[in-house]
Design an enzyme around this catalytic site. Structure first.
Site, PDB file in Angstrom:
ATOM      1  N   ASN A 112      -2.677  -6.979  -2.365  1.00 30.57           N
ATOM      2  CA  ASN A 112      -2.401  -6.126  -3.523  1.00 30.57           C
ATOM      3  C   ASN A 112      -0.947  -6.185  -3.983  1.00 30.57           C
ATOM      4  O   ASN A 112      -0.649  -5.866  -5.127  1.00 30.57           O
ATOM      5  CB  ASN A 112      -2.795  -4.680  -3.155  1.00 30.57           C
ATOM      6  CG  ASN A 112      -2.302  -3.697  -4.168  1.00 30.57           C
ATOM      7  OD1 ASN A 112      -2.875  -3.552  -5.241  1.00 30.57           O
ATOM      8  ND2 ASN A 112      -1.205  -3.015  -3.858  1.00 30.57           N
ATOM      9  N   TYR A 155       3.989 -13.867 -14.875  1.00 30.69           N
ATOM     10  CA  TYR A 155       2.943 -13.001 -14.307  1.00 30.69           C
ATOM     11  C   TYR A 155       1.546 -13.589 -14.575  1.00 30.69           C
ATOM     12  O   TYR A 155       0.701 -13.657 -13.672  1.00 30.69           O
ATOM     13  CB  TYR A 155       3.080 -11.612 -14.920  1.00 30.69           C
ATOM     14  CG  TYR A 155       2.176 -10.557 -14.330  1.00 30.69           C
ATOM     15  CD1 TYR A 155       2.439  -9.993 -13.084  1.00 30.69           C
ATOM     16  CD2 TYR A 155       1.060 -10.101 -15.034  1.00 30.69           C
ATOM     17  CE1 TYR A 155       1.610  -9.009 -12.554  1.00 30.69           C
ATOM     18  CE2 TYR A 155       0.238  -9.116 -14.514  1.00 30.69           C
ATOM     19  CZ  TYR A 155       0.516  -8.574 -13.277  1.00 30.69           C
ATOM     20  OH  TYR A 155      -0.304  -7.594 -12.752  1.00 30.69           O
ATOM     21  N   SER A 190      -5.372  -9.982 -12.373  1.00 30.97           N
ATOM     22  CA  SER A 190      -5.089  -9.137 -13.544  1.00 30.97           C
ATOM     23  C   SER A 190      -5.804  -9.756 -14.740  1.00 30.97           C
ATOM     24  O   SER A 190      -5.986 -10.982 -14.790  1.00 30.97           O
ATOM     25  CB  SER A 190      -3.577  -9.122 -13.817  1.00 30.97           C
ATOM     26  OG  SER A 190      -3.323  -8.609 -15.108  1.00 30.97           O
ATOM     27  N   VAL A 202       5.731 -10.348   1.771  1.00 30.18           N
ATOM     28  CA  VAL A 202       4.611 -11.292   1.689  1.00 30.18           C
ATOM     29  C   VAL A 202       5.063 -12.722   1.373  1.00 30.18           C
ATOM     30  O   VAL A 202       4.318 -13.673   1.623  1.00 30.18           O
ATOM     31  CB  VAL A 202       3.530 -10.846   0.660  1.00 30.18           C
ATOM     32  CG1 VAL A 202       2.854  -9.571   1.086  1.00 30.18           C
ATOM     33  CG2 VAL A 202       4.091 -10.750  -0.743  1.00 30.18           C
ATOM     34  N   ALA A 249       0.826  -1.231   0.000  1.00 30.93           N
ATOM     35  CA  ALA A 249       0.000   0.000   0.000  1.00 30.93           C
ATOM     36  C   ALA A 249       0.848   1.265   0.000  1.00 30.93           C
ATOM     37  O   ALA A 249       0.335   2.350   0.222  1.00 30.93           O
ATOM     38  CB  ALA A 249      -0.940  -0.021   1.205  1.00 30.93           C
TER      39      ALA A 249
END
Ligand code: NAP
Length: 244
Positions: free
Chosen positions: A87, A152, A139, A61, A10
């Site tokens: 996120n 990705y 995405s 993470v 964030a």
């Protein structure tokens, strides 16, 4: 009592916009980041303008123990974790033949394993609360694939499947889980693309423009709200019509 939203990654971009949106709606905010402390502190300051409490939490993470510790610290500080927004994300684009295993795994580690880690760490807390909302950033590339983004695309397709499994497992405990699939959003992640690439992408967007981080933040807020209380296991595209 204010509700509490924890947003990973964030310190900038979409995560920052989500933190500010939730803060403006009265949530207390836990801001996770990995390296950019100055930017995280700036987001904390901007959140607090709304009269809520915001704290920053440095943590990778990909490290389960670090995420478990972070959840405990957020719980101790705020008393609950009502919303988790996964996120954090990275790209390491390369054509398949040039992509080495390390690049493939690095992207899977942050985007997919990172999402698993935080969900696992928060699920015990939300199960005890018998309530909670999980929102995972996927995405459109996880749906349609892309040249140069095998790592990705695989990570984000994994996030979508993970979201659906988690939604099924946790629904009986009144915990909802959904994914957002942004298209082409103006952040540092897309800043690195050449003007030619950007022009080509824009040709495939019916609304003919890049999205703003706030476009994604508004959907995250809706998914966390009671207006979405009957929505779980879904993927919401925020992409100007790129995928339909
Ligand atoms: P961004 O501007 O590059 O920001 C990425 C954020 O993730 C930063 O806050 C960064 O923290 C954090 N981060 C990176 N690795 C981390 C780790 N290992 N542990 C914890 N935090 C980590 O990206 P963005 O464009 O806002 O994208 C946000 C999410 O939306 C990502 O999941 C991305 O895949 C997804 N998305 C973006 C677009 C787009 O067009 N921008 C499109 C589709 C999906 P630091 O600042 O501390 O480094």
């Amino acid at each position: 009592m204010s509700k509490v939203a924890l947003i990973t990654g964030a310190s900038r971009g979409i995560g920052r916009a989500i933190a500010l949106k939730f803060a403006s709606e009265g949530y207390n905010i836990a801001i996770n980041y990995i390296g950019n402390q100055d930017e995280a502190l700036e987001v904390q300051k901007e959140c607090c303008i709304h009269g809520i409490e915001a704290m920053i939490y440095e943590g990778d993470v990909t490290d389960y123990d670090a995420m478990d510790q972070m959840m405990k610290a957020v719980l101790e500080q705020f008393g609950s974790i009502d919303v988790l927004v996964n996120n954090s994300g990275i790209t390491k684009d390369q054509l398949l033949l040039k992509m080495n295993t390390q690049s493939f795994m690095d992207v899977i580690d942050v985007n997919l394993k990172g999402t698993f880690n935080t969900i696992k760490a928060v699920s015990r807390i939300m199960m005890k609360q018998r309530s909670g909302v999980i929102i995972n950033m996927a995405s459109v590339i996880g749906i349609i694939g892309n040249v140069g983004q095998a790592n990705y695309a695989a990570s984000k397709a994994g996030v979508i499947a993970l979201t659906k499994s988690v939604a099924k497992e946790l629904a009986p405990r009144h915990i909802r889980a959904n994914a957002i699939a942004p298209g082409f959003i103006a952040t540092k992640m897309t800043d690195v693309l050449s003007d030619d690439t950007k022009e080509n992408i824009l040709k495939n967007i019916p609304l003919q423009q890049m999205g703003d981080p706030e476009d994604v933040a508004n959907v995250a807020y809706f998914l966390a709200s009671d207006s979405a209380k009957y929505i779980t296991g879904q993927v919401i595209n925020v992409d100007g019509g790129m995928v339909m």
